[in-house]
Every structure is written in structure tokens, then in C-alpha cells.
Design a protein around this motif. Structure first.
Motif, PDB file in Angstrom:
ATOM      1  N   GLY A  72     -14.367 -47.921   1.418  1.00  0.00           N
ATOM      2  CA  GLY A  72     -14.614 -47.657   0.011  1.00  0.00           C
ATOM      3  C   GLY A  72     -13.595 -48.330  -0.886  1.00  0.00           C
ATOM      4  N   ALA A  73     -13.717 -48.094  -2.201  1.00  0.00           N
ATOM      5  CA  ALA A  73     -12.849 -48.743  -3.180  1.00  0.00           C
ATOM      6  C   ALA A  73     -11.704 -47.822  -3.595  1.00  0.00           C
ATOM      7  CB  ALA A  73     -13.674 -49.128  -4.406  1.00  0.00           C
ATOM      8  N   TRP A  74     -10.529 -48.416  -3.785  1.00  0.00           N
ATOM      9  CA  TRP A  74      -9.373 -47.654  -4.244  1.00  0.00           C
ATOM     10  C   TRP A  74      -9.453 -47.436  -5.750  1.00  0.00           C
ATOM     11  CZ3 TRP A  74      -6.574 -45.192  -0.861  1.00  0.00           C
ATOM     12  CH2 TRP A  74      -6.387 -45.716   0.422  1.00  0.00           C
ATOM     13  N   GLU A  75      -9.093 -46.245  -6.189  1.00  0.00           N
ATOM     14  CA  GLU A  75      -9.071 -45.881  -7.602  1.00  0.00           C
ATOM     15  C   GLU A  75      -7.653 -45.484  -7.984  1.00  0.00           C
ATOM     16  OE1 GLU A  75     -10.703 -42.264 -10.472  1.00  0.00           O
ATOM     17  OE2 GLU A  75     -11.697 -42.668  -8.545  1.00  0.00           O
TER      18      GLU A  75
ATOM     19  N   LYS B  67       8.810 -55.057  -0.190  1.00  0.00           N
ATOM     20  CA  LYS B  67       7.590 -54.485  -0.749  1.00  0.00           C
ATOM     21  C   LYS B  67       7.005 -53.540   0.287  1.00  0.00           C
ATOM     22  CE  LYS B  67       3.080 -55.715  -2.699  1.00  0.00           C
ATOM     23  NZ  LYS B  67       2.144 -56.841  -3.015  1.00  0.00           N
ATOM     24  N   LEU B  68       6.911 -52.255  -0.065  1.00  0.00           N
ATOM     25  CA  LEU B  68       6.446 -51.232   0.868  1.00  0.00           C
ATOM     26  C   LEU B  68       5.060 -50.738   0.452  1.00  0.00           C
ATOM     27  CD1 LEU B  68       9.690 -50.553   0.021  1.00  0.00           C
ATOM     28  CD2 LEU B  68       9.418 -49.021   1.961  1.00  0.00           C
ATOM     29  N   THR B  69       4.184 -50.634   1.432  1.00  0.00           N
ATOM     30  CA  THR B  69       2.841 -50.101   1.204  1.00  0.00           C
ATOM     31  C   THR B  69       2.534 -49.074   2.281  1.00  0.00           C
ATOM     32  OG1 THR B  69       2.105 -52.229   0.306  1.00  0.00           O
ATOM     33  CG2 THR B  69       0.385 -50.665   0.971  1.00  0.00           C
ATOM     34  N   VAL B  70       1.897 -47.971   1.886  1.00  0.00           N
ATOM     35  CA  VAL B  70       1.471 -46.981   2.866  1.00  0.00           C
ATOM     36  C   VAL B  70       0.085 -46.477   2.487  1.00  0.00           C
ATOM     37  CG1 VAL B  70       2.532 -44.995   1.677  1.00  0.00           C
ATOM     38  CG2 VAL B  70       2.098 -44.888   4.142  1.00  0.00           C
ATOM     39  N   GLU B  71      -0.771 -46.303   3.475  1.00  0.00           N
ATOM     40  CA  GLU B  71      -2.074 -45.673   3.299  1.00  0.00           C
ATOM     41  C   GLU B  71      -2.135 -44.485   4.248  1.00  0.00           C
ATOM     42  OE1 GLU B  71      -5.294 -48.421   3.853  1.00  0.00           O
ATOM     43  OE2 GLU B  71      -4.228 -50.045   2.840  1.00  0.00           O
ATOM     44  N   VAL B  72      -2.753 -43.392   3.811  1.00  0.00           N
ATOM     45  CA  VAL B  72      -2.774 -42.197   4.646  1.00  0.00           C
ATOM     46  C   VAL B  72      -4.070 -41.425   4.484  1.00  0.00           C
ATOM     47  CG1 VAL B  72      -1.619 -40.802   2.884  1.00  0.00           C
ATOM     48  CG2 VAL B  72      -1.528 -40.075   5.274  1.00  0.00           C
TER      49      VAL B  72
ATOM     50  N   LEU C 283      -9.455 -36.822   0.618  1.00  0.00           N
ATOM     51  CA  LEU C 283      -9.285 -38.183   0.126  1.00  0.00           C
ATOM     52  C   LEU C 283      -8.232 -38.937   0.922  1.00  0.00           C
ATOM     53  CD1 LEU C 283      -9.192 -37.423  -3.707  1.00  0.00           C
ATOM     54  CD2 LEU C 283     -11.145 -38.290  -2.414  1.00  0.00           C
ATOM     55  N   ALA C 284      -8.347 -40.261   0.916  1.00  0.00           N
ATOM     56  CA  ALA C 284      -7.287 -41.124   1.428  1.00  0.00           C
ATOM     57  C   ALA C 284      -6.431 -41.543   0.233  1.00  0.00           C
ATOM     58  CB  ALA C 284      -7.875 -42.352   2.109  1.00  0.00           C
ATOM     59  N   PHE C 285      -5.139 -41.770   0.462  1.00  0.00           N
ATOM     60  CA  PHE C 285      -4.238 -42.185  -0.605  1.00  0.00           C
ATOM     61  C   PHE C 285      -3.428 -43.399  -0.172  1.00  0.00           C
ATOM     62  CE2 PHE C 285      -5.182 -37.839  -1.735  1.00  0.00           C
ATOM     63  CZ  PHE C 285      -5.259 -37.876  -3.122  1.00  0.00           C
ATOM     64  N   LYS C 286      -3.042 -44.200  -1.161  1.00  0.00           N
ATOM     65  CA  LYS C 286      -2.226 -45.387  -0.901  1.00  0.00           C
ATOM     66  C   LYS C 286      -1.103 -45.452  -1.928  1.00  0.00           C
ATOM     67  CE  LYS C 286      -3.683 -49.603  -2.047  1.00  0.00           C
ATOM     68  NZ  LYS C 286      -4.336 -50.950  -1.993  1.00  0.00           N
ATOM     69  N   GLY C 287       0.072 -45.900  -1.485  1.00  0.00           N
ATOM     70  CA  GLY C 287       1.192 -46.092  -2.390  1.00  0.00           C
ATOM     71  C   GLY C 287       1.836 -47.440  -2.180  1.00  0.00           C
ATOM     72  N   GLU C 288       2.413 -47.983  -3.234  1.00  0.00           N
ATOM     73  CA  GLU C 288       3.056 -49.302  -3.135  1.00  0.00           C
ATOM     74  C   GLU C 288       4.241 -49.371  -4.088  1.00  0.00           C
ATOM     75  OE1 GLU C 288       0.582 -52.965  -2.514  1.00  0.00           O
ATOM     76  OE2 GLU C 288       1.360 -53.435  -4.512  1.00  0.00           O
TER      77      GLU C 288
ATOM     78  N   TRP D 248      -2.921 -44.904  -5.403  1.00  0.00           N
ATOM     79  CA  TRP D 248      -4.374 -44.992  -5.494  1.00  0.00           C
ATOM     80  C   TRP D 248      -4.993 -43.925  -4.588  1.00  0.00           C
ATOM     81  CZ3 TRP D 248      -1.109 -49.088  -5.110  1.00  0.00           C
ATOM     82  CH2 TRP D 248      -1.195 -50.099  -6.086  1.00  0.00           C
ATOM     83  N   LYS D 249      -6.252 -43.581  -4.867  1.00  0.00           N
ATOM     84  CA  LYS D 249      -6.999 -42.667  -4.009  1.00  0.00           C
ATOM     85  C   LYS D 249      -8.325 -43.306  -3.637  1.00  0.00           C
ATOM     86  CE  LYS D 249      -9.250 -40.131  -7.802  1.00  0.00           C
ATOM     87  NZ  LYS D 249      -9.447 -38.807  -8.436  1.00  0.00           N
ATOM     88  N   LYS D 250      -8.972 -42.785  -2.570  1.00  0.00           N
ATOM     89  CA  LYS D 250     -10.236 -43.318  -2.112  1.00  0.00           C
ATOM     90  C   LYS D 250     -11.053 -42.211  -1.456  1.00  0.00           C
ATOM     91  CE  LYS D 250      -9.902 -46.977   0.447  1.00  0.00           C
ATOM     92  NZ  LYS D 250      -9.947 -48.016   1.527  1.00  0.00           N
TER      93      LYS D 250
END
Length: 232
Positions: A35-38, A177-182, A59-64, A49-51
Motif C-alpha cells: 500500500g501507499a505511505w501517508e 540517514k536512518l529509516t525504520v518500518e514496523v 497500521l504499519a509505520f515508517k520513520g526517517e 508515515w503510516k500505511k
């Protein structure tokens, strides 16, 4: 009096849920949410972001974030199993179950929650990849079933459905640059909307905690990552 008791109960539950959200800590999973990140906005300096994930109300979440830290210090924290107690919220205990490879681990981890709320535990498979040529380190974690670690009366067995970390050493500067999705399911009698509300801050808490610990001076840097910022 009743209002005070309700408020006290809510605070305990909120604290417990906050801890549960942090249970996926140290690596992440191959099953990435579709799906698309919001955009959710910026939380404590971290873009979030959330998805939506089909088939679940979680929901799934992402941070950067780009932080002032070197890769050797950051990985020194991230790969050290003894460091988990220093940056993971409500850490209770953990132990290695298997070591499939230099950057892979199967481990059990427990989280202590407040009285009246069941503790949570996970059995996780963590697999990482380090690419010195591009300066990128990635890691995947997901829950597994392992014969050496059956479910126990100590805890509710939670499920890490997918977490993904990506760390990029920026060339010529001491920044990463740090990115995490969970995407995680704490299981038990926890309402999905409440878990989502708390999980929204999980990316910022996790990435900021990693950076703070890496810059604390208490961790031994990983020498093999020291040259990643000066790569050709």
C-alpha cells in the motif's frame, strides 16, 4: 474517587501499551506491508508515515531521520545483544537461541509490563546485510516458531510481522540517514486503535534512542564500519 481510579488505570494501560509497541526492537522483517505511505508529520525530529495493511486493523509505520552519528558507533549499538537493555523500553530479558551467520540471529526476548498487564515475549529471526561499497546497512526481523522456545506462562507470545531497518552512511560527513518500518501485533486483549495510536511514536522513539546511545561514549565502535563515510 472513581475518576481517580479510572485515570490511574488508564495511565497503567497506556504505559503498558507503549512498552508493547517497542517490542520489535533490534532487527526487522522480510514481509513488508503493501500500500501507499501517508504522512503523519514530524515527531521529535523524525519524519513519520503510516500505511494500511490488508486483513488487519493494525497500521504499519515508517520513520526517517538524518542524524549526527557515525556508522561504526551506530552499528556498535545495533548489533550488540548486550546493549538492548540500554535502549529498549521495558527490557526484561533475552537470550540467543541460534546464530545462523555473522549477521543473523534467532533470539528470545521478554518485556516487563506493569502489574496487572501480562508481560510479552517474542522469538525473532534477525538477518542483516552490510554493503561497504554503497555505505548501506539493512536488517530484517520477523517472528519464528522454534522448538527450543515454546510459549510460556511468563508472557503473552507477541508477533513481529515485519520490521525493516536501513542505515546509510553519508559520504564525506559524520552523518547517517536512518529509516525504520514496523508492523507488529502485541496480541492479547489490546484494542487495535489504541495500539495504532501508540505505535505512531515508535519510529521516533526507536531511532532517537539508537542515536543517543551510539553517541553516549559508552559503546565500542565497530571498526569494520569506520571507513564507510570516506568510501570512494
Amino acid at each position: 474517587m472513581r475518576f481517580t481510579q479510572r485515570l490511574s488505570h488508564f495511565r497503567v494501560l497506556f504505559s503498558a501499551l507503549l512498552a508493547v509497541v517497542c517490542l520489535t526492537l533490534v532487527f526487522p522483517s522480510v514481509a513488508r506491508a503493501q500500500g501507499a505511505w501517508e504522512s503523519v508529520g514530524v515527531i521529535d525530529g523524525v519524519a513519520v508515515w503510516k500505511k494500511e495493511v490488508p486483513g488487519t486493523n493494525l497500521l504499519a509505520f515508517k520513520g526517517e531521520v538524518t542524524a549526527d552519528v557515525t556508522m561504526d558507533k551506530l552499528i556498535g549499538v545495533f548489533l550488540d545483544k548486550n546493549e538492548r537493555k540500554n535502549w529498549v523500553d521495558r527490557y526484561g530479558d533475552s537470550r540467543e537461541v541460534e546464530k545462523p551467520g555473522p549477521l543473523s540471529e534467532i533470539y528470545w526476548i521478554k518485556f516487563n509490563l506493569p502489574v496487572g498487564i501480562s508481560n510479552r515475549d517474542y522469538v525473532l529471526r534477525a538477518d542483516a546485510n552490510a554493503n561497504a561499497a554503497t555505505g548501506v546497512f539493512t536488517a530484517n526481523i520477523h517472528s519464528v516458531v522454534h522448538p527450543r522456545v515454546p510459549e510460556s506462562s511468563c508472557c503473552v507470545r507477541a508477533e513481529a510481522r515485519g520490521t525493516y531497518y536501513r542505515f546509510e552512511a553519508l559520504k564525506g560527513v559524520n552523518k547517517v540517514k536512518l529509516t525504520v518500518e514496523v508492523q507488529t501485533d502485541p496480541k492479547g486483549l489490546l484494542p487495535g486503535w489504541v495500539v495504532n495510536m501508540i505505535q505512531k511514536s515508535w519510529p521516533s522513539k526507536t531511532l532517537n534512542s539508537l542515536v543517543r546511545r551510539a553517541n553516549s561514549g559508552a559503546v565500542t565502535p565497530r571498526a569494520e564500519y569506520a571507513g564507510w563515510h570516506s568510501r570512494p
